[in-house]
Design a protein around this motif. Sequence first.
Motif, short mmCIF file in Angstrom:
data_model
loop_
_atom_site.label_atom_id
_atom_site.label_comp_id
_atom_site.label_asym_id
_atom_site.label_seq_id
_atom_site.Cartn_x
_atom_site.Cartn_y
_atom_site.Cartn_z
N LYS A 74 33.10 47.47 40.80
CA LYS A 74 34.15 47.93 39.89
C LYS A 74 34.66 49.31 40.30
N GLU A 75 33.75 50.18 40.75
CA GLU A 75 34.15 51.51 41.20
C GLU A 75 35.09 51.41 42.41
N TRP A 76 34.74 50.54 43.35
CA TRP A 76 35.60 50.34 44.51
C TRP A 76 36.96 49.79 44.10
N MET A 77 36.96 48.84 43.21
CA MET A 77 38.22 48.24 42.77
C MET A 77 39.11 49.28 42.10
N GLN A 78 38.51 50.22 41.38
CA GLN A 78 39.30 51.29 40.76
C GLN A 78 39.91 52.19 41.84
N ILE A 79 39.15 52.44 42.91
CA ILE A 79 39.66 53.23 44.02
C ILE A 79 40.85 52.51 44.67
N PHE A 80 40.70 51.21 44.88
CA PHE A 80 41.79 50.44 45.48
C PHE A 80 43.05 50.49 44.60
N LYS A 81 42.84 50.45 43.29
CA LYS A 81 43.96 50.53 42.37
C LYS A 81 44.61 51.91 42.44
N ASP A 82 43.79 52.95 42.50
CA ASP A 82 44.31 54.32 42.50
C ASP A 82 45.15 54.62 43.73
N ILE A 83 44.73 54.11 44.90
CA ILE A 83 45.51 54.39 46.12
C ILE A 83 46.58 53.33 46.37
N ASN A 84 46.67 52.36 45.45
CA ASN A 84 47.67 51.30 45.56
C ASN A 84 47.48 50.47 46.83
N MET A 85 46.26 50.01 47.04
CA MET A 85 45.96 49.11 48.15
C MET A 85 46.88 47.89 48.05
N ASP A 86 47.44 47.46 49.18
CA ASP A 86 48.42 46.37 49.16
C ASP A 86 47.77 45.00 48.98
N GLY A 87 46.53 44.85 49.42
CA GLY A 87 45.88 43.57 49.29
C GLY A 87 44.37 43.70 49.39
N ILE A 88 43.66 42.82 48.68
CA ILE A 88 42.20 42.84 48.65
C ILE A 88 41.70 41.42 48.91
N TYR A 89 41.06 41.20 50.05
CA TYR A 89 40.48 39.89 50.34
C TYR A 89 39.16 39.75 49.59
N TYR A 90 39.00 38.63 48.89
CA TYR A 90 37.78 38.42 48.12
C TYR A 90 37.33 36.97 48.25
N ALA A 91 36.03 36.75 47.96
CA ALA A 91 35.48 35.40 47.94
C ALA A 91 34.68 35.15 46.68
N ASP A 92 34.30 36.22 46.00
CA ASP A 92 33.47 36.14 44.80
C ASP A 92 34.36 36.05 43.56
N GLU A 93 34.11 35.05 42.72
CA GLU A 93 34.92 34.88 41.50
C GLU A 93 34.82 36.09 40.58
N GLY A 94 33.70 36.81 40.66
CA GLY A 94 33.54 37.99 39.82
C GLY A 94 34.58 39.06 40.14
N ILE A 95 35.00 39.14 41.39
CA ILE A 95 36.02 40.12 41.79
C ILE A 95 37.36 39.76 41.13
N LEU A 96 37.64 38.49 41.04
CA LEU A 96 38.86 38.06 40.33
C LEU A 96 38.82 38.50 38.88
N TYR A 97 37.68 38.34 38.25
CA TYR A 97 37.53 38.72 36.84
C TYR A 97 37.73 40.24 36.67
N ILE A 98 37.14 41.02 37.60
CA ILE A 98 37.30 42.48 37.54
C ILE A 98 38.77 42.86 37.73
N ALA A 99 39.42 42.21 38.70
CA ALA A 99 40.83 42.52 38.98
C ALA A 99 41.71 42.18 37.78
N GLN A 100 41.40 41.09 37.10
CA GLN A 100 42.19 40.72 35.92
C GLN A 100 42.01 41.74 34.81
#
Length: 279
Positions: A74-100
Amino acid sequence: MYISTIHSLESLEKLKEAGIDAVIIGVPYYSIRHCIEVDKTNLQVWKDKCKELNIKLYVNFLRMCSEKEIEKAKEWMQIFKDINMDGIYYADEGILYIAQEMNIQNKLIYQPETLVTSSMDVNFYLEQGIQAVSLAHEMSLDEITMIAHAADHLEVLVNGYFSIMYSRRPLISNYLDAINSNAIKENKRYDLIEKTRDERMPIYEDHAGTHIFSANPISSFEQMDSLKEAGIKRFRIDSIFFDDVYTIQVLNAYKTKTNLNIGCDRWYHETTIKKKEGQ
């Protein structure tokens, strides 16, 4: 749109000249099978340089997370949001839930390696609001074009080695321990040879486990026109076991429609599912 892994920040300008549209970097611990690892303090440097060159910046975030790893994810995902990362490759369904939860699901690209094999798979994930879906790597050209006619926002690996097996276990270390061998290479990169085949499959072990790759890199020079005609717009190059010079050569070859004869396209001519009685 051409997307590629990258090995060095200094390669960005040459990759741009060759026609790259987006590059994929890794981050500590949560990336697997990546070519370069960028820590938190340097992510903004990469983002700024990519923005200057009009290149999208994507991140490999493919680790399958256990319960104790979720908070850090979740901390990493917040960093990606803050710097406006253009894309995030994921395979874990939990990452989708965090992103939502963070309302950044539109940044996600689903890349589970072997699981997406139908338009229903693709459309299910697109309905979750994600950006794109990466198709399974060993699909035939006919299978890919059938899906492309029924679904949008598809991504296809067109050049490079691809993962055919991933285990979270340290299989190489376990094997060497079992045979009482001290011959451990620094990067734990070996070749696996099956008894019934002559091909050598790259295999290596890292912090995330053990990865086995295709014996040959996939090559798509003869199939690019068909893929484009089917409506696919996202083409990924994976330069693992190569370098950025390889990526530049591939991009230039696509421009000139020159086959480099690096790799193999046999998967495009084989069906994914083979029935026992047909063997």
